[in-house]
Design a protein around this motif. Structure first.
Motif, PDB file in Angstrom:
ATOM      1  N   ILE A 155       1.340  -1.027   0.092  1.00 31.10           N
ATOM      2  CA  ILE A 155      -0.101  -0.266   0.051  1.00 31.10           C
ATOM      3  C   ILE A 155       0.855   1.283  -0.353  1.00 31.10           C
ATOM      4  O   ILE A 155       1.321   2.227  -0.677  1.00 31.10           O
ATOM      5  CB  ILE A 155      -0.820   0.164   1.353  1.00 31.10           C
ATOM      6  CG1 ILE A 155      -1.807  -0.851   0.721  1.00 31.10           C
ATOM      7  CG2 ILE A 155      -1.967   1.264   1.507  1.00 31.10           C
ATOM      8  CD1 ILE A 155      -3.248  -1.853   1.840  1.00 31.10           C
ATOM      9  N   ILE A 156       1.879   1.334   0.767  1.00 25.96           N
ATOM     10  CA  ILE A 156       2.774   2.547   0.774  1.00 25.96           C
ATOM     11  C   ILE A 156       3.606   2.656  -0.611  1.00 25.96           C
ATOM     12  O   ILE A 156       4.392   3.555  -0.779  1.00 25.96           O
ATOM     13  CB  ILE A 156       3.994   2.235   1.839  1.00 25.96           C
ATOM     14  CG1 ILE A 156       3.268   2.658   3.213  1.00 25.96           C
ATOM     15  CG2 ILE A 156       5.290   3.201   2.190  1.00 25.96           C
ATOM     16  CD1 ILE A 156       3.521   1.962   4.581  1.00 25.96           C
ATOM     17  N   ALA A 157       4.521   1.697  -0.549  1.00 26.67           N
ATOM     18  CA  ALA A 157       5.148   1.821  -1.925  1.00 26.67           C
ATOM     19  C   ALA A 157       3.639   2.190  -2.992  1.00 26.67           C
ATOM     20  O   ALA A 157       4.246   3.493  -3.946  1.00 26.67           O
ATOM     21  CB  ALA A 157       5.782   0.304  -2.389  1.00 26.67           C
ATOM     22  N   LEU A 158       2.270   1.646  -3.055  1.00 25.69           N
ATOM     23  CA  LEU A 158       1.792   2.257  -4.322  1.00 25.69           C
ATOM     24  C   LEU A 158       1.182   3.347  -4.483  1.00 25.69           C
ATOM     25  O   LEU A 158       1.395   4.332  -5.502  1.00 25.69           O
ATOM     26  CB  LEU A 158       0.642   1.109  -4.412  1.00 25.69           C
ATOM     27  CG  LEU A 158      -0.423   1.141  -5.298  1.00 25.69           C
ATOM     28  CD1 LEU A 158       0.542   0.945  -7.096  1.00 25.69           C
ATOM     29  CD2 LEU A 158      -1.361   0.279  -5.161  1.00 25.69           C
ATOM     30  N   ILE A 159       1.208   4.263  -2.892  1.00 21.17           N
ATOM     31  CA  ILE A 159       0.671   5.090  -2.936  1.00 21.17           C
ATOM     32  C   ILE A 159       1.905   6.508  -3.488  1.00 21.17           C
ATOM     33  O   ILE A 159       1.763   7.023  -3.732  1.00 21.17           O
ATOM     34  CB  ILE A 159       0.330   6.045  -1.176  1.00 21.17           C
ATOM     35  CG1 ILE A 159      -0.313   4.832  -0.727  1.00 21.17           C
ATOM     36  CG2 ILE A 159       0.361   7.325  -0.907  1.00 21.17           C
ATOM     37  CD1 ILE A 159      -1.190   5.214   0.391  1.00 21.17           C
ATOM     38  N   ALA A 160       3.426   5.792  -3.146  1.00 23.16           N
ATOM     39  CA  ALA A 160       4.632   6.498  -3.033  1.00 23.16           C
ATOM     40  C   ALA A 160       5.342   6.597  -4.827  1.00 23.16           C
ATOM     41  O   ALA A 160       5.288   7.519  -5.173  1.00 23.16           O
ATOM     42  CB  ALA A 160       5.813   6.037  -2.758  1.00 23.16           C
ATOM     43  N   LEU A 204       5.510  -7.524  -8.406  1.00 20.74           N
ATOM     44  CA  LEU A 204       4.379  -7.755  -9.412  1.00 20.74           C
ATOM     45  C   LEU A 204       3.206  -6.982  -8.925  1.00 20.74           C
ATOM     46  O   LEU A 204       2.471  -6.221  -9.627  1.00 20.74           O
ATOM     47  CB  LEU A 204       3.828  -9.402  -9.345  1.00 20.74           C
ATOM     48  CG  LEU A 204       2.945  -9.857 -10.195  1.00 20.74           C
ATOM     49  CD1 LEU A 204       3.594 -10.960 -10.261  1.00 20.74           C
ATOM     50  CD2 LEU A 204       1.343  -9.922  -9.307  1.00 20.74           C
ATOM     51  N   ILE A 205       2.840  -6.709  -7.725  1.00 16.23           N
ATOM     52  CA  ILE A 205       1.076  -6.473  -7.255  1.00 16.23           C
ATOM     53  C   ILE A 205       1.543  -5.391  -7.831  1.00 16.23           C
ATOM     54  O   ILE A 205       0.861  -4.210  -8.378  1.00 16.23           O
ATOM     55  CB  ILE A 205       1.264  -6.519  -6.012  1.00 16.23           C
ATOM     56  CG1 ILE A 205       0.708  -8.120  -5.611  1.00 16.23           C
ATOM     57  CG2 ILE A 205      -0.389  -5.713  -5.111  1.00 16.23           C
ATOM     58  CD1 ILE A 205       0.222  -8.491  -4.055  1.00 16.23           C
ATOM     59  N   LEU A 210      -0.254   0.073 -10.743  1.00 17.56           N
ATOM     60  CA  LEU A 210       0.259   0.710 -11.651  1.00 17.56           C
ATOM     61  C   LEU A 210      -0.304   1.015 -13.191  1.00 17.56           C
ATOM     62  O   LEU A 210      -0.168   2.075 -13.881  1.00 17.56           O
ATOM     63  CB  LEU A 210       1.732   1.459 -11.114  1.00 17.56           C
ATOM     64  CG  LEU A 210       2.359   2.462 -11.324  1.00 17.56           C
ATOM     65  CD1 LEU A 210       1.561   3.745 -10.867  1.00 17.56           C
ATOM     66  CD2 LEU A 210       3.900   2.474 -11.249  1.00 17.56           C
ATOM     67  N   GLY A 211       0.604  -0.242 -13.445  1.00 15.41           N
ATOM     68  CA  GLY A 211      -0.082  -0.342 -14.982  1.00 15.41           C
ATOM     69  C   GLY A 211      -1.216  -0.285 -15.412  1.00 15.41           C
ATOM     70  O   GLY A 211      -1.704   0.622 -16.362  1.00 15.41           O
TER      71      GLY A 211
END
Length: 271
Positions: A155-160, A204-205, A210-211
């Motif tokens: 979740i944190i990496a996706l927001i970043a 992967l997630i 993001l894609g």
């Protein structure tokens, strides 16, 4: 009449002590009886050896203790196989004797080689019978995966990654913004994940989501017309972002973990 083992005098059965030398007759009889119980014959050469011996002193044959291994040393009750404590009196079973007789782990029953201290299957201490609580680390890729360990980092990496993508689009990096976002966000947060299997799933997630969000983020920044032009000119980069996310996550987790954890530790120390 009994014979005093100390001086050889024949003494009446009613005498407790030898009248000639004063030796305790009863105690000697008990000791002799106990010694006789502890003496067994080697199955190979017939030489008398102590029941506590592992090998015959005459021929080197390994001593088998069938009766002793299957009976409680305290009360004499018969014991089921692989028993740690006597079901009759609760005394601890002589695990070392059972090992010599059966050659098997007292906990899981696996056959053991000679002089093995711990069972390679369950970790039981063969000498004491204590079962190790240590669980061996999973070895296969699937066994290492624990989705509960990667939810928060994902979740944190996706927001970043989303924030970095928007910044890159605003600056004018176009589709390269998403590549940079994956490299920075996944590369950093993959280093704090416990193992490479979880890191790969994590990458992967993040790359997948993001894609999927690539076109909506362009539309959010520049409107539907610009997003349509972007999609027609550059196309989607879903597969690229997934592959990149997996590769960056694996490399970061394997080679940069200590560096990233050190940076985070120093950052916390500054706060």
């Amino acid at each position: 009449m009994v014979k005093c083992s100390n001086c050889g005098l024949d003494v009446s059965d009613d005498f407790k002590n030898c009248p000639n030398c004063g030796s305790n007759i009863k105690l000697e009889e008990e000791n002799n009886s106990s010694d006789a119980d502890n003496v067994i014959k080697c199955s190979n050469c017939g030489n008398e050896v102590s029941s506590d011996d592992d090998f015959c002193h005459n021929c080197g044959n390994k001593i088998e203790r069938v009766d002793k291994a299957l009976r409680c040393e305290s009360c004499g009750s018969e014991l089921p196989e692989n028993t740690l404590f006597c079901p009759t009196c609760g005394s601890k079973v002589n695990i070392r004797v059972k090992k010599i007789q059966a050659g098997a782990c007292p906990n899981c029953g696996i056959q053991l080689k000679d002089d093995v201290e711990f069972c390679p299957e369950c970790g039981t201490n063969i000498s004491t019978g204590e079962v190790s609580k240590f669980e061996s680390a999973p070895t296969s890729f699937l066994d290492k995966i624990n989705l509960g360990m990667i939810i928060i980092p994902t979740i944190i990496a996706l927001i970043a990654a989303i924030i970095l993508s928007l910044i890159g689009l605003f600056i004018g990096f176009s589709w390269v913004s998403f590549v940079i976002a994956i490299i920075l966000a996944v590369g950093f947060f993959a280093g704090i994940i416990d193992n490479e299997a979880n890191a790969i799933v994590f990458g992967l997630i993040v790359g997948l989501i993001l894609g999927i969000l690539e076109y909506p983020l362009v539309e959010l920044m520049f409107g539907s017309f610009a997003a349509g032009f972007y999609e027609g000119f550059f196309g989607g980069h879903l597969i690229l972002l997934i592959i990149l996310g997996i590769i960056i996550a694996y490399v970061s987790n394997i080679y940069l973990k200590d560096t990233i954890l050190g940076v985070m530790k120093n950052f916390k120390g500054m706060l």
